[in-house]
Design a protein around this motif. Structure first.
Motif, PDB file in Angstrom:
ATOM      1  N   CYS A   1       5.510  60.314  71.780  1.00 27.87           N
ATOM      2  CA  CYS A   1       6.874  60.085  71.301  1.00 27.87           C
ATOM      3  C   CYS A   1       7.243  61.136  70.256  1.00 27.87           C
TER       4      CYS A   1
ATOM      5  N   PRO B   1      10.524  58.080  73.238  1.00 28.80           N
ATOM      6  CA  PRO B   1       9.437  58.319  74.200  1.00 28.80           C
ATOM      7  C   PRO B   1       9.676  59.612  74.985  1.00 28.80           C
TER       8      PRO B   1
ATOM      9  N   GLN C   1       1.097  56.949  74.951  1.00 27.09           N
ATOM     10  CA  GLN C   1       2.527  57.217  74.990  1.00 27.09           C
ATOM     11  C   GLN C   1       2.853  58.264  73.936  1.00 27.09           C
TER      12      GLN C   1
ATOM     13  N   ARG D   1      11.081  50.409  75.767  1.00 28.06           N
ATOM     14  CA  ARG D   1      12.029  50.295  74.656  1.00 28.06           C
ATOM     15  C   ARG D   1      11.995  48.900  74.048  1.00 28.06           C
TER      16      ARG D   1
ATOM     17  N   THR E   1       7.777  49.939  82.504  1.00 29.24           N
ATOM     18  CA  THR E   1       8.951  50.746  82.801  1.00 29.24           C
ATOM     19  C   THR E   1       9.560  51.269  81.504  1.00 29.24           C
ATOM     20  N   ASP E   2      10.534  52.190  81.641  1.00 28.07           N
ATOM     21  CA  ASP E   2      11.189  52.740  80.460  1.00 28.07           C
ATOM     22  C   ASP E   2      11.899  51.649  79.663  1.00 28.07           C
TER      23      ASP E   2
END
Length: 606
Positions: free
Chosen positions: A434, A423, A432, A571, A566-567
């Motif tokens: 990537c 990301p 998003q 993931r 959130t990050d």
């Protein structure tokens, strides 16, 4: 008193069914292989309800007399094996004598058969492993076997079956594997009276069968391979490096006309192609290996999908050499022998193939150069689709042909595709951005990604059948009268979906609990959307009938989570996508909005 007891024949057959009869596709595979062992020239498979409701396999083989028709229902009764040494020289598909009694033990089973020239045929009926009922029948040529209500008497096994569409895909794949191994036999598969796969016999040109089974667009890309060594003959066809797939499902290997999935064979094929394919792409290969039956053990897997070679290294080397010779010759360039192709020309061909791939991807997906998406291009999250107009479902059957990059990624992404993304940022509060393998630019729709993951979660809740669980969530909602009436009639369906909804007087309802992932949703909007998506009264509350309601829940869950991802959650989401089933349709099904290779980016930057 002894603690050890002999199992009943009925229980033994049901245990065998757990090994041999995994799903409708297993039944079709076993019965079609029996038809081929009986010398059939034409095999027809008719299905209903994905095979769970009904399967009819008919052939024009040599049929059976009454004694054999009854005896075949006994476990370990077979015409294909007599002595232990026969295992070392098998020429038939089946040999254990387990399939038919196991199938009859978990279904309503009917066998209708007659030998050539017989004045009367035989019909044998078995219901859930009960004693067979034998009666006279018209002397039709060959054999017809009907299997109805599969697993009706083993509900624990039935609960693990997937949607009818999913089971149907497995059946189609099972027939395709057998059809590829036997181009001299005609096949017809139909579902609900509509043809699903049809291919007449084509013994003189196996590529016609490959095209019928795997798509007509592969035909011009097919080239023959051949390697003959002591005890091993490798024949078949490989597709040029221009035609690739996102997964290894296009690799079909047959040993003595038996489809097998052998890691060593697949590894040899992938090694042969490793210098010719872009990262993440897989070849299409159909290989037929003829080996001495004494050098291969076919009795190592319940479904006979694996074998063991006495000289595995020699077999794998023969496969590698056969494919490498064809690839180095580059026949798709019009050259002849391998020595006629120099390395510079091969490198130029590879660059041209990549260029053609990019051009076809642009034209197929965008109708021209690929523009970067904006938030205005995406459907609004605040305007959910009405229950009566869901998005068109993903078409059943094979994956799109080479060049249709985005549809492939949104229907059958390669294993590990999402987990390999890095990301880099968010575009337009929804997309998003990537970095993919090899410097590829990949843009994801965060809402669609979350929707896909939550849909899988809600499907699992439905499969577990636990119903609502206590939670701290609770609210009261005032609803219009039509919505209130629909919710009153759909309380059982809501409970199956994991929602606890109770009347609270008048047209008010108390929403006491929701499945994990729906906390924080707008309760009024959720209930109004669900009221329109619930199945009619009296419908079976399975995944098929509740599919639209599950899509509604997934869409609302994604609407809440997408705004605060959130990050770490991102993931985790990418990992969930790698494990997700992309066959069920979502309201927003396009997860991968754009995929642009580095070569295209560099060309635009000139």
């Amino acid at each position: 008193m002894s603690r050890i007891a002999r199992l009943s024949n009925d229980l033994i057959n049901k245990i065998a069914a757990g090994e041999v009869v995994e799903r409708p596709a297993s039944v079709v595979k076993e019965l079609v292989e029996n038809s081929l062992d009986a010398g059939a020239h034409t095999v027809q498979v008719s299905l209903e309800g994905g095979g769970l409701q009904r399967m009819v396999i008919s052939d024009d083989g040599h049929g059976m007399g009454r004694e054999d028709a009854v005896l075949c229902l006994e476990r370990h009764a077979t015409s294909k094996l007599r002595e232990l040494d026969d295992l070392q020289n098998l020429g038939s598909k089946g040999f254990r004598g387990e399939a038919i009694p196991a199938i009859a033990a978990v279904s309503r089973f009917t066998l209708h058969t007659a030998e050539p020239g017989a004045e009367v045929g035989t019909r044998v009926t078995v219901e859930g492993g009960s004693p067979p009922v034998v009666e006279d029948a018209p002397p039709r040529p060959g054999t017809v076997i009907s299997v109805e209500d599969l697993f009706y008497n083993t509900p624990a096994r039935l609960k693990f079956m997937r949607r009818a569409e999913t089971e149907l895909k497995h059946v189609e794949e099972a027939v395709i594997r057998i059809a590829l191994a036997h181009p001299d036999v005609s096949f017809l598969v139909e579902h609900g009276g509509l043809p699903l796969f049809t291919s007449p016999a084509c013994p003189d040109d196996p590529t016609e069968r490959i095209a019928a089974a795997l798509g007509a667009d592969v035909h011009p890309h097919l080239f023959p391979v051949e390697e003959r060594r002591l005890g091993v003959t490798v024949l078949g066809f490989v597709a040029s490096p221009e035609y690739t797939l996102p997964t290894a499902r296009g690799i079909y290997t047959f040993v003595n006309q038996r489809y097998v999935r052998d890691r060593g064979l697949i590894s040899s094929i992938q090694r042969a192609y490793q210098e010719y394919l872009p990262s993440g792409r897989q070849p299409l290969v159909v290989l037929y290996l003829d080996v001495d039956p004494h050098t291969v053990d076919v009795n190592v897997h319940p479904q006979k999908l694996e074998v063991r070679f006495s000289d595995g290294r020699g077999v794998y080397d023969a496969v590698l050499a056969a494919i490498v010779r064809t690839l180095r010759a580059a026949p798709w360039l019009g050259s002849g022998a391998p020595e006629a192709v120099d390395p510079q020309r091969q490198a130029a061909h590879y660059a041209q193939a990549v260029e053609r791939f990019l051009t076809r991807a642009q034209e197929a997906v965008w109708g021209g150069p690929m523009p970067l998406p904006t938030a205005a291009d995406a459907p609004s999250m605040g305007a959910p689709l009405s229950a009566g107009t869901p998005p068109p479902p993903v078409p059943m059957g094979r994956a799109p042909s080479f060049g249709m990059a985005l549809p492939q990624l949104n229907e059958a992404p390669p294993p590990g595709y999402f987990g390999a993304l890095k990301p880099m940022g968010v575009l337009g509060d929804r997309f998003q951005v990537c970095e993919g393998p090899g410097g590829t630019l990949v843009v994801l729709d965060r809402h669609a990604a979350l929707e896909r993951a939550r849909l899988m979660d809600f499907h699992h809740i439905l499969e577990e059948g636990k119903g609502p669980t206590p939670s701290l969530f609770g609210t009261t909602v005032e609803l219009p009268l039509p919505i209130a009436k629909a919710l009153m009639g759909g309380r059982d369906a809501l409970a199956r979906l994991g929602l606890d909804v109770e009347p609270f007087g008048g047209t008010s309802f108390a929403l006491k609990s929701v499945p994990p992932g729906l906390e924080g949703v707008d309760p009024r909007a959720l209930l109004e959307a669900l009221a329109q998506a619930l199945p009619p009264a009296g419908a079976s509350l399975d995944a098929v009938e509740l599919a639209e309601a599950l899509r509604v829940m997934a869409c609302h869950a994604a609407q809440v989570s997408a705004e605060k991802l959130t990050d770490a959650q991102l993931r985790a989401l990418l990992g969930e996508l790698d494990r997700a089933d992309f066959h069920p349709t979502c309201r927003h099904g396009t997860v991968v909005v754009l995929e642009m290779p580095l070569l295209e980016l560099e060309r635009r930057a000139r």
